[in-house]
Scaffold this active site. Structure first.
Site, short mmCIF file in Angstrom:
data_model
loop_
_atom_site.label_atom_id
_atom_site.label_comp_id
_atom_site.label_asym_id
_atom_site.label_seq_id
_atom_site.Cartn_x
_atom_site.Cartn_y
_atom_site.Cartn_z
N SER A 246 96.85 -11.00 35.71
CA SER A 246 98.32 -9.62 35.34
C SER A 246 98.16 -8.74 35.61
O SER A 246 96.81 -7.77 35.55
CB SER A 246 98.33 -10.62 34.18
N LYS A 247 98.85 -7.47 35.09
CA LYS A 247 99.52 -6.26 34.99
C LYS A 247 98.09 -5.56 34.18
O LYS A 247 97.25 -4.44 34.75
CB LYS A 247 100.58 -5.52 34.53
N ARG A 248 97.53 -6.58 32.71
CA ARG A 248 96.89 -6.15 31.89
C ARG A 248 95.03 -6.25 33.28
O ARG A 248 94.10 -5.19 32.36
CB ARG A 248 96.49 -7.13 30.55
#
Ligand code: GLU
Length: 477
Positions: A246-248
């Site tokens: 994910s973006k994280r």
């Protein structure tokens, strides 16, 4: 046989990471290698998740990667429109067919009541199945109310092109919403209608949908539609190999990689090999090789790991193997602004020198700045060098003065520089790691550079000598 038609069906949520685009790539490759069609369909039925500008963003990303589509929101085709919010009447018409057959009904419970049912099921440790609460007498369609599919639970045995033969239990099948109260269809319904009307032969999508396939199969039956072939691409996990990328996890948007100077071919090769190889040890594939060799049923069932270092490695490899003309074209927007004051032929020579060390084009600025700009002396470079830091200031100055003397006599051709500086090594009884590092620091204000002789040659005599003098005077102060 029918023409192969695959699709990429993203929701416009504003971010496309390598995981999402890998699915698009697989679908594109499959269409390409079979002379089929690849379709872009925008699945914008969840208005709450929509991010403005996403559709343009998706289109730009696909085009930048060269994943061209035959039909899509900006390209007319025989089965459009290709944006779900423009197809609401179509979904309604198909939903009505189900209502007429007694296979869809209006929701009668409030969200609160549904939550109570879920809680009760949880307490009695039963899986919650909506169909257990299905009203005895089914209501037809009511504007402003959600419409549910009436399922007919059964076991399924079906084939997924990647996961193989799968058997699913009755419990996997439940009633589910097909039209929401706002009149928009759910993904579960809309994609089935669209894939059918758009004559999609193969669905390639990510693994989050695998658990829902039995429900879809039940709906296909109710609609009397033959399902397309399905291929579920295993998840791409973050670098820790634990949860979905994910973006994280620093997963960047694909356009961000392109803006940083990752080559499209590197991204394509990287994405294709997230969970796929051709059975050999080959790690890097050109697009043409992928079209030839890719095979959906060789995609691994286990999740793939996102390893940015591998992307960097592939990118560096492809950059090193570019011919200089190509590299020069690709580098255009990556030069430091000071490079404008120099001729293209000079830029080209700089490029030839740094090519070997470039891992992405965004590094051009840092690696080449000293060729275009006079930099302030950075005394830390000597302090930070674990060999040079052993010398006194005086000794360092002496070495620089000796170098200056020798270089004054040089014509600055590479061979002559090599000869003279090697002589100096002997005379001073010094190692290259010491003397050459020092000259490098003085002339480039950076701890590393391309080959020293080539670098000095390109800087030219005046600049090189001036920079050494400047270093000496900084050390004297
Ligand atoms: N709209 C879905 C998503 O973006 C696509 C799933 C599919 O490919 O069918 O996740």
């Amino acid at each position: 046989m029918n023409k192969i038609r695959t699709r990429f069906a993203p929701s416009p949520t504003g971010f496309l990471h390598v995981g999402s685009l890998r699915t698009a790539l697989f679908a594109w490759l499959m269409a390409k290698q079979n002379n089929g069609d690849f379709i872009l369909r925008i699945e914008d039925t969840d208005k709450s998740r929509e991010v403005e500008g996403s559709i343009e963003h998706i289109i730009k990303s696909l085009k930048a990667l060269g994943l061209n589509y035959n039909e899509g929101p900006d390209i007319k085709g025989p089965y459009g429109p290709y944006r779900q919010s423009d197809r609401l009447d179509i979904y309604k018409e198909w939903a009505m067919k189900l209502v007429d057959k007694g296979r869809a009904y209006s929701e009668i419970y409030s969200e609160e009541e549904l939550q109570n049912f879920r809680n009760e099921a949880k307490q009695s440790k039963e899986p919650f199945l909506y169909r257990n609460f299905r009203p005895k007498k089914l209501n037809g369609y009511k504007e402003g109310q959600a419409l549910r599919f009436k399922s007919e639970p059964k076991e399924y045995l079906y084939n997924d092109l990647i996961y193989g033969d799968l058997k699913t239990p009755k419990e996997a099948i439940d009633d589910f919403i097909i039209l929401k109260s706002d009149g928009y269809p759910t993904y579960n319904f809309a994609h089935i209608i669209d894939d059918y009307l758009m004559k999609i032969t193969h669905i390639i999508r990510s693994s989050e949908f695998l658990a829902s396939v039995p429900k879809f199969l039940n709906l296909y039956e109710a609609l009397e539609i033959d399902p397309p072939k399905m291929a579920t691409a295993p998840a791409v996990l973050g670098p820790d190999g634990k949860k979905k990328l994910s973006k994280r996890d620093n997963a960047k948007d694909i356009l961000e990689y392109l803006n940083e100077g990752y080559l499209k071919d590197a991204l394509i090769s990287f994405m294709a090999t997230l969970g796929w190889n051709d059975g050999t040890r080959q790690e890097i594939f050109s697009v043409d090789q992928l079209i030839q060799k890719f095979s959906i049923n060789k995609v691994q069932r286990s999740p793939a790991n996102f390893d940015e270092k591998r992307l960097l490695y592939i990118n560096g490899y492809l950059i090193r193997n570019l011919d200089l003309d190509e590299l020069q074209v690709l580098s255009k927007s990556f030069w430091p602004k000071e490079a404008q004051n120099y001729q293209e032929s000079y830029q080209r020579k700089v490029l030839a020198l740094i090519q070997e060390r470039l891992k992405y084009l965004g590094e051009i600025e840092a690696l080449s700045l000293f060729f275009f700009k006079e930099l302030d002396v950075n005394k830390n470079l000597i302090k930070d060098n674990n060999k040079l830091r052993e010398f006194t200031n005086e000794q360092i100055i002496k070495m620089l003065e000796a170098s200056l003397e020798v270089l004054l006599e040089s014509d600055f051709e590479v061979d002559d520089l090599q000869l003279k500086l090697n002589d100096l090594l002997q005379k001073l009884n010094q190692k290259p790691a010491i003397l050459f590092s020092l000259i490098r620091i003085a002339t480039t204000q950076s701890p590393s550079s391309p080959g020293l002789f080539e670098t000095l040659n390109l800087l030219g005599k005046d600049r090189s000598l001036n920079r050494i003098k400047q270093q000496i005077s900084a050390l004297n102060n």
